[in-house]
Motif scaffolding. Structure first.
Motif, PDB file in Angstrom:
ATOM      1  N   VAL A   1       0.844  -1.193   0.000  1.00 53.88           N
ATOM      2  CA  VAL A   1       0.000   0.000   0.000  1.00 53.88           C
ATOM      3  C   VAL A   1       0.880   1.244   0.000  1.00 53.88           C
ATOM      4  O   VAL A   1       1.841   1.348   0.767  1.00 53.88           O
ATOM      5  N   VAL A   2       0.552   2.199  -0.867  1.00 49.46           N
ATOM      6  CA  VAL A   2       1.215   3.498  -0.923  1.00 49.46           C
ATOM      7  C   VAL A   2       0.243   4.533  -0.377  1.00 49.46           C
ATOM      8  O   VAL A   2      -0.913   4.593  -0.815  1.00 49.46           O
ATOM      9  N   VAL A   3       0.704   5.351   0.587  1.00 42.28           N
ATOM     10  CA  VAL A   3      -0.156   6.365   1.188  1.00 42.28           C
ATOM     11  C   VAL A   3       0.472   7.740   1.006  1.00 42.28           C
ATOM     12  O   VAL A   3       1.687   7.867   0.841  1.00 42.28           O
ATOM     13  N   GLY A   4      -0.371   8.778   1.058  1.00 45.31           N
ATOM     14  CA  GLY A   4       0.097  10.152   0.921  1.00 45.31           C
ATOM     15  C   GLY A   4       0.117  10.870   2.254  1.00 45.31           C
ATOM     16  O   GLY A   4       0.479  10.303   3.282  1.00 45.31           O
ATOM     17  N   GLY A   5      -0.324  12.118   2.249  1.00 43.84           N
ATOM     18  CA  GLY A   5      -0.227  12.954   3.444  1.00 43.84           C
ATOM     19  C   GLY A   5      -1.376  12.827   4.412  1.00 43.84           C
ATOM     20  O   GLY A   5      -1.376  13.470   5.456  1.00 43.84           O
TER      21      GLY A   5
END
Length: 310
Positions: free
Chosen positions: A43-47
């Motif tokens: 999983v790639v997450v942002g801010g």
């Protein structure tokens, strides 16, 4: 093997385009349309915290596109034991260093005074101050703080660095480590730079008890996290003259509300959290490398120590 991108659509598009340019075979899905949770490996997450990540039973790693991961570590549903990586890409590091070096040079060469004199039509002829006469302290000697220190050292500034624990200091930097060393670190500084990660120990660290150890007329540059600054204490320090000027790029609430006193304060310079922004073009390499490492059970690049918070 599937990557789930859990962030805003515009941000996701930039990153996934860069990732697919590196490896067209990647299978990428987007939050919340992930399909079968058991098929999600990475999983790639942002801010922002995306939600409950514990629903993915076979998740092997979580990658943040931000250097700070405090928002992620504090979110509910963070699966225990799944490694987390933060983003420390070369574009972000270069951008942060350029911003801080510019602000230090602008302050030491009297940029604000010269601009004010021009507005007033005054010929302000002053003796230029030399870098070696400026005592700069850097709170935080991680990847970003170390790069800033190295560049400022190369320009001749007198440098001190502070970290929570002892480590090897960059060349030309006097190192201070541990809470007990903070007063000595702060004593006599002309410019204080904060680039600490946000943890329970660093929240509100920029407050009265710290400011009291600075000399009158010092300058604060905060590019760490907004929650590290006690705003009321800063306003009081500006009023008393303990802090002569504050340069702030991060805030407790972003965007900064239009009624906030920082906007109109004559001793505060505001930039809208733009000192350093991770670029998809330079960060995608690290994400792809961490994806491959996660699939083969190897440690991640820039893996987070969950106990320390960074």
């Amino acid at each position: 093997m599937t990557i789930l991108y859990a962030a805003e659509a515009e941000e996701a598009a930039q990153w996934t385009d860069s990732l697919r340019a590196l490896d067209p075979s990647l299978e990428i899905r987007f939050w919340p349309d992930w399909g079968d949770p058991a098929t999600i490996d990475f999983v790639v997450v942002g801010g922002r915290s995306p939600g409950d990540l514990s629903i993915f039973p076979k998740l092997r790693a979580i990658q943040s596109t931000w250097a700070g991961v405090n928002h992620l570590l504090r979110s509910p549903g963070l699966p225990s034991g799944v490694p987390i990586a933060r983003m420390v890409d070369r574009g972000l590091t270069g951008s942060m260093t350029e911003f801080v070096v510019y602000q230090v040079l602008d302050e030491w060469r009297r940029g604000p005074d010269l601009r004010a004199a021009q507005r007033d039509g005054r010929w302000l002829e002053t003796m230029p101050r030399l870098a070696g006469d400026c005592r700069v302290g850097i709170l935080g000697l991680g990847t970003l703080g170390t790069d800033i220190a190295e560049k400022l050292s190369g320009l001749g500034f007198s440098l001190r660095g502070w970290s929570r624990s002892a480590k090897e200091a960059p060349r030309g930097v006097t190192l201070f480590a541990g809470a007990e060393s903070l007063p000595a670190f702060l004593n006599g500084l002309d410019i204080l730079i904060c680039i600490l990660p946000l943890t329970a120990e660093t929240e509100n660290i920029l407050g009265r008890s710290l400011f009291d150890h600075l000399p009158d007329g010092s300058v604060l540059i905060n590019v760490g996290r907004g929650a590290q600054l006690n705003e009321a204490d800063l306003l009081a320090a500006l009023e008393s003259g303990r802090i002569r000027r504050a340069i702030l790029d991060v805030f407790r609430e972003e965007p900064l509300p239009s009624e906030h006193p920082f906007w109109r304060h004559p001793k505060v310079t505001i930039t809208p959290h733009v000192a350093a922004i991770t670029r998809a073009g330079t960060g995608a390499d690290d994400i792809l490398e961490n994806y491959r490492r996660a699939m083969t059970g190897r440690p991640l690049l820039n893996q987070v120590d969950v106990q320390k918070g960074y």
